[in-house]
Design an enzyme around this catalytic site. Structure first.
Site, PDB file in Angstrom:
ATOM      1  N   SER A 146       0.829  -1.391   0.005  1.00 11.20           N
ATOM      2  CA  SER A 146       0.027   0.243  -0.105  1.00 11.20           C
ATOM      3  C   SER A 146       0.829   1.421  -0.009  1.00 11.20           C
ATOM      4  CB  SER A 146      -0.988  -0.010   1.153  1.00 11.20           C
ATOM      5  OG  SER A 146      -1.886  -0.890   1.083  1.00 11.20           O
ATOM      6  N   VAL A 200       1.153  -3.924   3.971  1.00 12.73           N
ATOM      7  CA  VAL A 200       1.131  -5.037   4.520  1.00 12.73           C
ATOM      8  C   VAL A 200       2.224  -5.995   4.346  1.00 12.73           C
ATOM      9  CG1 VAL A 200      -1.312  -5.211   4.912  1.00 12.73           C
ATOM     10  CG2 VAL A 200      -0.499  -6.109   2.643  1.00 12.73           C
ATOM     11  N   LYS A 230       0.559   3.539  -2.890  1.00 10.23           N
ATOM     12  CA  LYS A 230      -0.799   4.496  -3.248  1.00 10.23           C
ATOM     13  C   LYS A 230      -0.161   5.764  -3.083  1.00 10.23           C
ATOM     14  CE  LYS A 230      -3.666   0.881  -1.298  1.00 10.23           C
ATOM     15  NZ  LYS A 230      -4.339   0.167  -0.092  1.00 10.23           N
ATOM     16  N   TYR A 241      -3.645  -2.267 -10.206  1.00  7.35           N
ATOM     17  CA  TYR A 241      -3.639  -2.260  -9.009  1.00  7.35           C
ATOM     18  C   TYR A 241      -2.600  -3.236  -8.105  1.00  7.35           C
ATOM     19  CZ  TYR A 241      -4.941  -2.173  -3.949  1.00  7.35           C
ATOM     20  OH  TYR A 241      -4.953  -2.215  -2.498  1.00  7.35           O
ATOM     21  N   TYR A 286      -4.620   3.662   8.109  1.00  8.54           N
ATOM     22  CA  TYR A 286      -5.795   3.329   8.171  1.00  8.54           C
ATOM     23  C   TYR A 286      -6.680   3.612   9.671  1.00  8.54           C
ATOM     24  CZ  TYR A 286      -3.521   0.858   4.502  1.00  8.54           C
ATOM     25  OH  TYR A 286      -3.151   0.636   3.382  1.00  8.54           O
TER      26      TYR A 286
END
Ligand code: DON
Length: 307
Positions: free
Chosen positions: A63, A260, A66, A190, A242
């Site tokens: 992630s 992760v 991103k 993605y 998050y």
């Protein structure tokens, strides 16, 4: 300040805890990573690099990618991207679907999976999926100033085979009209961006523009405007971890983005870009040792943005 001693001391202090946390296992290929690894690298705005531990071992940035696709999408579509994705912390897990229905398929922010999938849809505009993957890879190589950065195809394939939740998120958003390309195309891109493999040294180098008002401090290239860098940092601070974002701001006090794979990119504006990596995750899915290392770093350097 002797930053080499700072990273050496952090490594020594955390060495007894290496292996702590739980490696992500919902992507089978990530579950195979040896948990007993820890690396840290700092690239300063003065162009110096300090590292300790496994800072030259490539890992799956997941992630953290991103941040790079958000930067690309802002470059392509500017502030219009905020018509399709929000800027508020979600307070939910990275792969949660619950808010999407209430909020008509507009994800809370670009760093949860749903938001990142919309951002990838924007990067895909005008491209075939393969070209979009190429554009992302070229951008990250440019930021890292390193042509050896690559994509781990086994990780991408593993996620492609098991990405049920991401498929659900993407279909849901397509149903709301918030994806313009076929779900398979968007997710294909993605999954590949998430499978970018980088070392702590490469990753800290890639984030340098965010620590230096949008300008790559080593090459002198302007990557984004000062205002845009400030805004990306604001999103990282509020949404980068998050439902652990508040806790990360409380303990570390730096804009950061976790993945992760166990990596975290943190930005000390005006000072340095920092990457840490250790595969074991804490309860909210952020690197256990990586978070601990950044807390030590912030307190030992005084780099918290609230200092
Ligand atoms: O979409 C996924 O599930 C992964 N490719 C990325 C998730 C991730 O890194 C969440 N981070 N903490």
């Amino acid at each position: 300040m002797d930053l080499q001693s700072v990273v050496d001391d952090i490594y020594a202090d955390l060495a007894p805890r290496i292996g702590e946390g739980k490696v992500a296992d919902y992507i089978p290929q990530l579950a195979r990573v040896n948990p007993a690894q820890f690396g840290i690298a700092i690239t300063t705005v003065g162009g110096e690099v300090f590292s300790a531990g496994d800072a030259a071992v490539p890992f799956s940035i997941q992630s953290i990618s991103k941040v790079f696709t958000l930067t690309l999408a802002l470059g392509k579509a500017g502030e219009t991207i905020w018509n399709r994705v929000g800027r508020e912390p979600s307070g939910s897990a990275f792969n949660s679907i619950v808010q999407l229905e209430q909020e008509q398929g507009i994800p809370r922010n670009p760093f949860i999976n749903a938001g990142a999938i919309v951002v990838t849809d924007m990067v895909l505009a005008g491209h075939a999926p393969r070209e979009a993957i190429g554009e992302i890879l070229r951008f990250v190589r440019y930021l890292a100033d390193d042509e050896t950065v690559g994509i781990d195809d086994a990780v991408a394939a593993s996620e492609q085979a098991t990405g049920y939740r991401n498929r659900a998120l993407a279909n849901f958003m397509r149903g709301f009209g918030n994806l313009q390309h076929p779900v398979d195309h968007v997710l294909g891109v993605y999954f590949h961006q998430c499978a970018l493999a980088m070392t702590c040294r490469q990753l800290s180098r890639s984030g340098l523009f965010l620590a230096n008002s949008g300008r790559d401090a080593m090459s002198g290239h302007s990557v984004v405007s000062n205002r845009r860098a400030r805004r990306i940092n604001a999103l990282m601070l509020t949404c980068g971890h998050y439902d652990g974002s508040g806790d990360f701001a409380y303990h570390v006090g730096l804009p950061g983005k976790s993945g992760v794979g166990g990596g975290i990119l943190a930005i000390a504006p005006g000072k340095a870009s920092i990457a840490v990596w250790s595969p074991g995750l804490n309860k909210v899915g952020n690197s256990a040792l990586g978070s601990a290392a950044l807390e030590m770093l912030a307190s030992r350097t005084g780099w918290s943005v609230f200092e």
